[in-house]
Design an enzyme around this catalytic site. Sequence first.
Site, PDB file in Angstrom:
ATOM      1  N   GLU A 186      -0.353 -11.825  -0.636  1.00 24.03           N
ATOM      2  CA  GLU A 186       0.406 -10.113  -0.807  1.00 24.03           C
ATOM      3  C   GLU A 186       0.318  -8.893  -1.251  1.00 24.03           C
ATOM      4  O   GLU A 186       0.137  -8.951  -2.985  1.00 24.03           O
ATOM      5  CB  GLU A 186       2.062 -10.943  -1.217  1.00 24.03           C
ATOM      6  CG  GLU A 186       2.689 -12.080  -0.877  1.00 24.03           C
ATOM      7  CD  GLU A 186       3.108 -11.587   0.655  1.00 24.03           C
ATOM      8  OE1 GLU A 186       4.068 -11.064   0.235  1.00 24.03           O
ATOM      9  OE2 GLU A 186       3.422 -13.150   1.666  1.00 24.03           O
ATOM     10  N   CYS A 246       6.176  -2.057  -4.066  1.00 26.39           N
ATOM     11  CA  CYS A 246       4.985  -2.395  -3.439  1.00 26.39           C
ATOM     12  C   CYS A 246       5.512  -2.070  -1.571  1.00 26.39           C
ATOM     13  O   CYS A 246       4.358  -1.778  -0.901  1.00 26.39           O
ATOM     14  CB  CYS A 246       5.020  -3.960  -2.648  1.00 26.39           C
ATOM     15  SG  CYS A 246       6.340  -4.871  -2.574  1.00 26.39           S
TER      16      CYS A 246
END
Length: 454
Positions: A204, A238
Site C-alpha cells: 500500500e 496517502c
Amino acid sequence: MQAQLKKMKQLPPLSFDLRVKRLKQLATTIKSYENKIIEAVSKDFSHRCHQESQMAEIMVCIDEIKHALKNIKQWTRTKTWHTNWKFFPSKCAISPQPKGVVGIMAPWNYPFNLVIEPLVAAIAAGNRVMVKPSEITANTAQLTQQLLADVFTDDEVHVVLGDVQVADAFSRLPLDHILFTGSTQVGKIVMRNASDNLTSLTLELGGKSPVLIDDDYSMSKAASSIVQGKWFNAGQTCIAPDYIMISKKRKAELVTALKDKIRECYPSYADNEDYTAVVNQNHFNRLSQLLEGLDQSQVLPLSGNGEQATAQKIAPTLIINPPSTHPVMQQEIFGPLLPIIVTENLDSAITFINNNPNPLTLYFYSNNSNNIKKVRTQTKSGSLAINETLVHFAQEGLPFGGIGASGMGSYHGYQGFVAMSHMKSVYYQSRINFNGLVRAPYSQLKKKVLQILS
Ligand code: NAD
C-alpha cells in the site's frame, strides 16, 4: 523476532470462534482506549486535530471490525465452484485457508488505523500476526502494543518496536505474507527483502493523487471538498489531493474559491485546534525545501494574519503553476502545499496523468457522465473518486489499494480477507469417473471420444 516467528509458525491457525471473539474484544478495547489513542497521536504530531483522529483512527477501524464480524461467516465458507461438464459429476470448490503468520508494517501518518485495518483482515482470515508500527510515532506505537496485548495473547499478535534497522530485519523474516503501508521507495526495499523468502506482499504505497475539475462543475462545491481532503491531517494523507489541474479560463475562479474556503475552515493555523501539525522537524524541513526555487509570487500561504510558520505547523499554501520539472511536481508532497497547474482540456489532463506514475487516487469533479466515463476508462489509478475526497477509504467493503508505483494488491472488507488467505482450490473426484476414457493406450474409440470432446 526470529524465535517468536518460529514459535508462532508451529501453532495452529485461529479457530473461527476465536477470530470472532477477538474481533469483538478489539472493538470494545479500541472504544475504551479512544481518548488515550487520540492523545498519543496528538503527542506524536505535537498536535493532531482530535476530531480528525476520532474519525480516521477510531471510527473507521470500528466500522471495519463491524463489517468483518457481519460477513466473516460467509467469507470463511468453502464455496462450490463451477466444474467443467466433461468431469461430471465431480465437484470443485474454493476453500479459504489462513496464510500462516502475517507481518504488518505501518507508516506514521495514521499510525493506529494503518495497524488496525490490516490486522482486522488478518485476524478474520485466521492468521497469527506480527506488527511493526512506525518508529516516528513512538507514543502511538507503544500504546498500540499495550492495547493489542490486552486483546490478544503474544502468540496471536506480537508487536515489534524499533527503528529502521528493526524494520529492515522485520521485512527479511520468513513471514507468510507482508502487508506493507508506506512510501514507494521503501516499498521497493521491502519487496527486495521479502523476495529471498518468496513472501507474498500487499504493498500500500503513495504517490501523487491529482484532481481534475470539469468545466461544468460548481467551483464552490469543488473547493469545499478539496479543502476538506487536502488539509485534513495537514495533507499528510496517502490519498490527499496532491495537485489540481484546471483549465485556463477557470484558474482565477479556483484560486478565489480555495482562498474563501480555507479562510472559512482555518481562519488561523498556528494555534488552531482544528489544524494538524507537520509530524516532525525533518518533514517540516523537507516541505520548506520543496518551496525552494519557486518565485514568491507563485506561493500563496492562505491562512492566518501574518502568523509565522513554526517547526510544527505550515499554513495551507497554494503554489501557482510550478514547472513540471520542479520537485513539487516530481515528489509526493505529503503536507499542506497544493500546486495548481493549468491544462488545455480534459484530454491533455488525461495525457499528463498517463505520462506519470499511476496515482493511488484520481479525483474528478464533474456532472458530465461522458467525461466521467472517459476519465474512468482512459486513466489508471488505484481508485477514482468522483465529486468528493478521502471518503472512499471509509467504505469498508470497497477494495483499497494502488496500481504500479502506488501499490500492489488491495484490502478492506472481503478483499482484505482474500489478501490474507490462501484461496485453496479443491477438486473432488466423483466415484463415477469417465476420465479413463481418454487415458493411454489411445485406441481408435478413445481417439474418437477425444475428437468429440475437443
Ligand atoms: P516509510 O516508507 O518511510 O515507512 C513505512 C514503514 O517502513 C515504517 O514502519 C518504517 O519503519 C519502515 N521502514 C522505513 N525504512 C525501511 C527500510 N529501509 N527497510 C524496511 N522498512 C523500513 O513511509 P512513511 O514516511 O512512514 O509514510 C508515508 C508514506 O506512506 C507516503 O508515501 C504515503 O503515501 C504512504 N502511505 C500509503 C498509504 C496507503 O494506504 N497506500 C497509507 C498511508 C501512507
